[in-house]
Motif scaffolding. Structure first.
Motif, PDB file in Angstrom:
ATOM      1  N   HIS A 105      73.391  57.517-118.422  1.00 29.64           N
ATOM      2  CA  HIS A 105      73.190  57.943-117.033  1.00 29.64           C
ATOM      3  C   HIS A 105      73.046  59.462-117.055  1.00 29.64           C
ATOM      4  N   PRO A 106      71.841  59.942-117.315  1.00 29.85           N
ATOM      5  CA  PRO A 106      71.648  61.367-117.627  1.00 29.85           C
ATOM      6  C   PRO A 106      71.943  62.322-116.485  1.00 29.85           C
ATOM      7  N   ILE A 107      71.931  61.858-115.271  1.00 28.58           N
ATOM      8  CA  ILE A 107      72.244  62.738-114.142  1.00 28.58           C
ATOM      9  C   ILE A 107      73.561  62.276-113.531  1.00 28.58           C
ATOM     10  N   GLN A 108      74.571  63.122-113.640  1.00 30.52           N
ATOM     11  CA  GLN A 108      75.882  62.828-113.085  1.00 30.52           C
ATOM     12  C   GLN A 108      76.385  64.056-112.337  1.00 30.52           C
ATOM     13  N   GLN A 109      76.709  63.849-111.066  1.00 32.18           N
ATOM     14  CA  GLN A 109      77.200  64.944-110.222  1.00 32.18           C
ATOM     15  C   GLN A 109      76.247  66.135-110.265  1.00 32.18           C
ATOM     16  N   ASN A 110      74.947  65.792-110.166  1.00 26.05           N
ATOM     17  CA  ASN A 110      73.874  66.798-110.120  1.00 26.05           C
ATOM     18  C   ASN A 110      73.802  67.637-111.385  1.00 26.05           C
ATOM     19  N   LYS A 111      74.239  67.066-112.514  1.00 20.44           N
ATOM     20  CA  LYS A 111      74.162  67.777-113.782  1.00 20.44           C
ATOM     21  C   LYS A 111      73.555  66.873-114.840  1.00 20.44           C
ATOM     22  N   LEU A 112      72.913  67.512-115.824  1.00 21.82           N
ATOM     23  CA  LEU A 112      72.399  66.774-116.964  1.00 21.82           C
ATOM     24  C   LEU A 112      73.583  66.424-117.860  1.00 21.82           C
ATOM     25  N   TRP A 148      74.557  73.647-115.257  1.00 25.68           N
ATOM     26  CA  TRP A 148      73.693  72.512-114.941  1.00 25.68           C
ATOM     27  C   TRP A 148      73.870  71.351-115.917  1.00 25.68           C
ATOM     28  N   ILE A 149      74.772  71.492-116.909  1.00 23.83           N
ATOM     29  CA  ILE A 149      75.000  70.413-117.858  1.00 23.83           C
ATOM     30  C   ILE A 149      76.488  70.075-117.904  1.00 23.83           C
ATOM     31  N   SER A 150      76.805  68.877-118.358  1.00 27.11           N
ATOM     32  CA  SER A 150      78.172  68.428-118.616  1.00 27.11           C
ATOM     33  C   SER A 150      78.184  67.674-119.936  1.00 27.11           C
TER      34      SER A 150
END
Length: 656
Positions: free
Chosen positions: A87-94, A118-120
């Motif tokens: 799920h590459p997009i989580q909480q508006n982050k990559l 922008w990443i997690s």
């Protein structure tokens, strides 16, 4: 409708073809020039990489090599592996399931991470890490973090479990080897499940929890085989100073110091083992609560005194230390005690002193006196003293006692800042003793007290040519503290008595005396106003070491006429040891009576060859400045008159 669905199908097919084409390019030499601009656009950093590895069989995994990130300081990474989340997009982050970094050098501290919000990363792993910042240098380290994500409200960009290890770490110039830290971090709670390292051939293991960002709770801290010497004493001061600057409180649930050796100018210890529980730092010793401390050592040196085989077990609870075991060898003897102590109170179950030989210095006496002054209460249930020797020669009143033995039961020795035997039973004996060079042998003192009535049943001080004895009592618990004393003796040196009075002349001989006195001792004024008694002295074998002329010069403070003479070479070669000549004198019995502080002296006359020496008058303890007691020496028709305790001398000439 058919036309619309047909167009949508072609669009989806076209997108899939683009994805397939993009993934296919990752296997070609065009991958690097294609991705570099894209990555730079996403990260706002100038980033380039040398090689890229990708497999369609593992579509969420990407490997980059020779990555260069150009910021304020250029960062170079040898290899980076990315595992994109399903799920590459989580909480508006990559979102990445994992990123593994191998070969990273940070020579200017931690890089800024604000632009990576922008990443997690669920799992971040870094290996072969080199780091340098201020006084911290790390070589070849490994770190694993969970839940890495840059957030403005977070102090650190991760939360969860972490591990850190390195073969060597330099901090404040000290090398820490084989460092391993395993723990958990969040904004309001941090736990270090395991810490281990090697420092100067010693090993340290610990656990710790940070609560509310204020209190470090340390369940276990162990230091093994540590050596501290004068040339490296600052290695302790620096970390302790750093810890104090962090404004944390440290609660040690358990501390173990094993095989510790310290060699400093004022203190040293050999093979120390110390265990402590529930210790709170940086709180003072008397601010601890339910802290248990125990230690033992082969030996230690404190203030130049050697202490052998110390064993110590105590519990600190507020301003009280409950000592269950204290034993050590010192001054060729042994000390053992059990009980409670505090800055102002001593309450012991038992105290045993054996075979001690202590030569007290003036400094040690001063320290003891300072400590005694702050005490309010002293109690000892069982006292046992065996063959003690005490010597103090630096004082203006030197003393020494040898072969001291004492036995006491239920002793109450200090109340309301007043020393005495308030309760209990005490007996003292000594093989020999001297005070102001007055010698006594086989002395014996027996006393007891009940409800504040302190009674000296007998006190015997055998002398070289006689005996001094006394008995008496004082009622300490009565407001006025009435007392009475009976003293008697024979063979007491007259020279010893004269040292306590001013304006006397050199006298030798012995005396028989008897004293009966009583009064009140609540304070100095009540003592002075109530003092009653009678002293009778019978001098015998009286002599003086000076002639009439020498006595006259002595009283005037003049140099004898013959001083400096008789210095011929023949006399210089003679034995320098000479003995003074004794001139016989006659002294009548002396009687002194005190009534409510007013002391009357029956005129005392000392008759010698060519002179008379007289003491007469009264002395008032209440108003000593009005004392009329005078001493006078008369030679032919000349007289020197001097008031007691005065330096002024009046010369009277009766010659016609």
């Amino acid at each position: 409708m058919y036309t619309t669905l047909k167009s949508l199908g072609w669009f989806i097919t076209f997108c899939l073809l683009l994805v397939v084409a993009f993934l296919s390019l990752l296997h070609t030499p065009y991958a690097q020039p294609l991705l570099n601009p894209l990555v730079e656009k996403l990260s706002d950093h100038k980033i380039s990489f040398g090689e890229l590895h990708y497999s369609i069989q593992d579509p969420l995994h990407l490997t980059l090599s020779e990555v260069t990130i150009r910021t304020e300081n250029e960062l170079v990474i040898q290899h980076v592996d990315f595992w994109l989340s399903q799920h590459p997009i989580q909480q508006n982050k990559l979102a990445f399931d994992s990123i593994k970094i191998d070969g990273l050098s940070l020579q200017n501290g931690l890089p800024k991470t604000e632009n990576l919000d922008w990443i997690s990363i669920a799992q971040l792993s870094i290996s072969n890490l080199d780091f340098a910042n201020d006084d911290l240098v790390i070589r070849d380290a490994q770190a694993q973090l969970t839940n890495w994500s840059v957030e403005k409200e977070k102090t650190l960009p991760f939360e969860g479990n972490f591990q850190f290890s390195t073969q060597q770490l330099y901090w404040q110039g000290e090398a820490l080897d084989d460092v391993l830290i395993d723990g958990y971090y969040s904004e309001d709670y941090t736990a270090l499940h395991g810490i281990s390292l090697t420092w100067r051939d010693s090993t340290i293991t610990a656990q710790a929890e940070l609560k509310e960002n204020k209190l470090w709770v340390i369940p276990q801290f162990t230091l093994r085989k540590f050596n501290l010497e004068s040339d490296n004493a600052d290695i302790i001061g620096k970390p302790l100073a750093w810890l104090s600057q962090q404004y944390f409180t440290y609660q040690f649930e358990r501390i173990d110091l094993l095989d510790i050796n310290i060699e400093l100018p004022q203190f040293s210890v050999n093979n120390l083992s110390l265990s402590a529980e529930n210790v709170l730092l940086p709180y003072h010793l008397w601010q601890q609560s339910n802290a248990n401390i125990s230690f033992n050592a082969d030996s230690l040196v404190w203030n130049e005194h050697i202490i052998e085989k110390p064993i110590f077990n105590l519990m600190l609870n507020g301003k009280e230390a409950n000592i269950s075991t204290l034993s050590f060898d010192i001054f060729d003897g042994n000390v053992q005690l059990e009980g409670k102590i505090s800055p102002t109170e001593i309450n012991l179950k038992s105290l045993t002193l054996s075979q001690i030989k202590w030569l007290l210095s003036e400094r040690e006496v001063s320290i003891i006196q300072k400590y005694i002054k702050q005490l309010e209460q002293v109690k000892i249930a069982e006292l046992d003293v065996n063959n003690i020797q005490l010597i103090q020669l630096d004082n203006q009143h030197p003393y020494q006692v040898s072969g001291v033995n004492a036995e006491g039961h239920d002793l109450d020795l200090l109340r309301y800042y007043q020393w005495g035997l308030w309760d209990g039973k005490l007996s003292l004996s000594a093989s020999n003793a001297s005070f102001n060079y007055l010698l006594t042998q086989q002395l014996l003192i027996e006393m007891n007290a009940e409800n504040g009535l302190w009674t000296i049943e007998r006190a015997l001080f055998p002398l070289a040519e006689g005996l001094v004895g006394l008995n008496g009592s004082i009622y300490l618990t009565q407001d006025s503290q009435p007392w009475q004393l009976e003293a008697y003796g024979d063979g007491l040196p007259i020279s010893y008595l004269t040292t306590f009075f001013p304006n006397t002349i050199p006298l030798e001989g012995v005396a028989e005396f008897n004293l009966n006195a009583n009064g009140l001792a609540a304070n100095r004024d009540s003592f002075n106003y109530s003092f009653n008694g009678e002293l009778n002295i019978i001098p015998r074998e009286m002599t003086t070491t000076k002639t009439a002329k020498e006595l006259w010069q002595f009283k005037l403070g003049l140099t004898p006429d013959d001083e400096g003479q008789n210095t011929s070479p023949e006399n210089k070669n003679k034995d320098k040891k000479t003995f003074p000549t004794h001139y016989p004198i006659q002294v009548e019995p002396i009687k002194i009576v005190a009534n409510r502080g007013r002391i009357s002296i029956t005129p005392i006359t000392i008759i010698g060859d060519g002179f008379n020496y007289n003491i007469e008058g009264d002395y008032d303890l209440v108003n000593p400045e009005n004392a009329q007691t005078v001493t006078s020496i008369t030679q032919e028709c000349h007289q020197l008159v001097q008031k007691l305790f005065s330096k002024e001398i009046q010369i009277i000439n009766y010659c016609q």
